[in-house]
Motif scaffolding. Sequence first.
Motif, mmCIF file in Angstrom:
data_model
loop_
_atom_site.group_PDB
_atom_site.id
_atom_site.type_symbol
_atom_site.label_atom_id
_atom_site.label_comp_id
_atom_site.label_asym_id
_atom_site.label_seq_id
_atom_site.Cartn_x
_atom_site.Cartn_y
_atom_site.Cartn_z
ATOM 1 N N ASN A 282 0.849 -1.192 0.000
ATOM 2 C CA ASN A 282 0.000 0.000 0.000
ATOM 3 C C ASN A 282 0.887 1.245 0.000
ATOM 4 O O ASN A 282 1.771 1.386 0.850
ATOM 5 N N VAL A 283 0.659 2.142 -0.946
ATOM 6 C CA VAL A 283 1.455 3.367 -1.046
ATOM 7 C C VAL A 283 1.405 4.172 0.259
ATOM 8 O O VAL A 283 2.371 4.854 0.612
ATOM 9 N N ALA A 284 0.301 4.058 0.989
ATOM 10 C CA ALA A 284 0.180 4.806 2.245
ATOM 11 C C ALA A 284 1.249 4.408 3.257
ATOM 12 O O ALA A 284 1.538 5.170 4.188
ATOM 13 N N LYS A 285 1.841 3.234 3.091
ATOM 14 C CA LYS A 285 2.899 2.785 4.001
ATOM 15 C C LYS A 285 4.281 3.261 3.556
ATOM 16 O O LYS A 285 5.246 3.132 4.309
ATOM 17 N N VAL A 286 4.400 3.767 2.331
ATOM 18 C CA VAL A 286 5.715 4.054 1.741
ATOM 19 C C VAL A 286 6.063 5.530 1.891
ATOM 20 O O VAL A 286 5.266 6.410 1.545
ATOM 21 N N ARG A 287 7.255 5.810 2.399
ATOM 22 C CA ARG A 287 7.750 7.190 2.494
ATOM 23 C C ARG A 287 8.588 7.556 1.282
ATOM 24 O O ARG A 287 8.427 8.610 0.691
ATOM 25 N N THR B 181 24.197 -3.872 -5.860
ATOM 26 C CA THR B 181 24.148 -2.419 -5.680
ATOM 27 C C THR B 181 22.977 -1.816 -6.448
ATOM 28 O O THR B 181 22.611 -0.661 -6.220
ATOM 29 N N LYS B 182 22.377 -2.589 -7.341
ATOM 30 C CA LYS B 182 21.208 -2.117 -8.091
ATOM 31 C C LYS B 182 19.899 -2.339 -7.319
ATOM 32 O O LYS B 182 18.843 -1.882 -7.749
ATOM 33 N N ASP B 183 19.980 -3.056 -6.211
ATOM 34 C CA ASP B 183 18.781 -3.246 -5.392
ATOM 35 C C ASP B 183 18.287 -1.903 -4.866
ATOM 36 O O ASP B 183 19.031 -0.919 -4.826
ATOM 37 N N LEU B 184 17.020 -1.884 -4.457
ATOM 38 C CA LEU B 184 16.415 -0.673 -3.912
ATOM 39 C C LEU B 184 15.970 -0.907 -2.477
ATOM 40 O O LEU B 184 15.712 -2.047 -2.069
ATOM 41 N N PHE B 185 15.890 0.164 -1.713
ATOM 42 C CA PHE B 185 15.284 0.143 -0.392
ATOM 43 C C PHE B 185 13.946 0.874 -0.481
ATOM 44 O O PHE B 185 13.888 2.044 -0.873
ATOM 45 N N ILE B 186 12.862 0.175 -0.124
ATOM 46 C CA ILE B 186 11.569 0.831 0.062
ATOM 47 C C ILE B 186 11.479 1.207 1.536
ATOM 48 O O ILE B 186 11.448 0.330 2.408
ATOM 49 N N ILE B 187 11.487 2.501 1.819
ATOM 50 C CA ILE B 187 11.428 2.963 3.207
ATOM 51 C C ILE B 187 9.965 3.176 3.587
ATOM 52 O O ILE B 187 9.252 3.959 2.962
ATOM 53 N N THR B 188 9.543 2.436 4.599
ATOM 54 C CA THR B 188 8.146 2.445 5.012
ATOM 55 C C THR B 188 7.981 3.140 6.358
ATOM 56 O O THR B 188 8.937 3.286 7.117
ATOM 57 N N ASN B 189 6.750 3.549 6.616
ATOM 58 C CA ASN B 189 6.403 4.140 7.906
ATOM 59 C C ASN B 189 5.022 3.652 8.298
ATOM 60 O O ASN B 189 4.025 4.018 7.690
ATOM 61 N N PHE B 190 4.964 2.759 9.283
ATOM 62 C CA PHE B 190 3.695 2.310 9.849
ATOM 63 C C PHE B 190 3.982 1.807 11.256
ATOM 64 O O PHE B 190 5.127 1.550 11.617
ATOM 65 N N ASN B 191 2.930 1.700 12.054
ATOM 66 C CA ASN B 191 3.097 1.363 13.477
ATOM 67 C C ASN B 191 4.113 2.283 14.151
ATOM 68 O O ASN B 191 4.864 1.876 15.031
#
Length: 306
Positions: free
Chosen positions: A33-38, A84-94
């Motif tokens: 859910n995009v709402a969890k992604v910063r 090094t081509k991997d990505l980090f999805i930074i989330t914000n919940f709880n």
Amino acid sequence: MADVHNSGILLESGTNEIEIMEFTIDGSLYGINVAKVREIIMSAPVKLMPHAHPAVEGIFKPRDAVITVVDLPGYLGIDKEKSTKDLFIITNFNKMFIAFRVHTVVGISRISWTDIHKPDKTVSGGSEGVATGIAQCGGDLVTILDFERIVAEIAPETTIRVEEIDRMGPRSRSEEPIWIAEDSILLSKMIEECLGKAGYANLRMFPNGRELWESLNELPKDHVLEDDVALVITDIEMPQMDGHRLTKLIKDNARFKDIPLIIFSSLISEEMRIKGRQLGADEQMSKPEIGHLVDVMDHLLAEKRK
């Protein structure tokens, strides 16, 4: 890379729609859910932490905050060398920031919650599986992961804890009917256990907002409504009908609008509070705060009895 919430994709309230960020791990499509992604950033070197969960790579500090990194491929049992081509999805919940390693990010799809279905147990890994839904995004089937369950397994101290109820001491038993919409099987069990321990003995659990709403409408009109449902608690993220849509339907309905309603979700932020208030929610709180939830339930039910 991308600051998701500055990109104009936020939804209006109560439309029963969700925006799914699609990403890949070893070529398979997953969603969040995009709402969890910063934001999404390029992967970075990570400092190892001793005695951490096997799926926890360690920590890194992209700016001012130290963030835990979860090796999502590793958690899912996919043995693939980090790149090094991997990505980090930074989330914000709880109320936490966590980075999840993924291989690529595909894009964002806006769909209805009715297009998300509970996976078969053979796909999800049984009742405790991490696939919370299967979404039809365009021509692709996307597996929606239960990130709350993943974090609960990796760091149990960050999720709902029965100790908060224990600290309240002895409580009287309540038979007032409480209806709860929560799609996560794990969290549903936790909530039911905690509220039962707090004395709330008459709980009715629903796996999504649609089933709760349909059950409300099936109540006989000659019944005293409070005898059937005294209070509603709802998550936000749920297949078929989300909590915001459920809140809007209840609060816009002349028969049901006076039922106290609490939004209890990992997604509570200032932005989400504004949406919830606009829809008429009586209270909103973040999902780990089970003790606070009981306090608010006590207050709302006491106010209604006056």
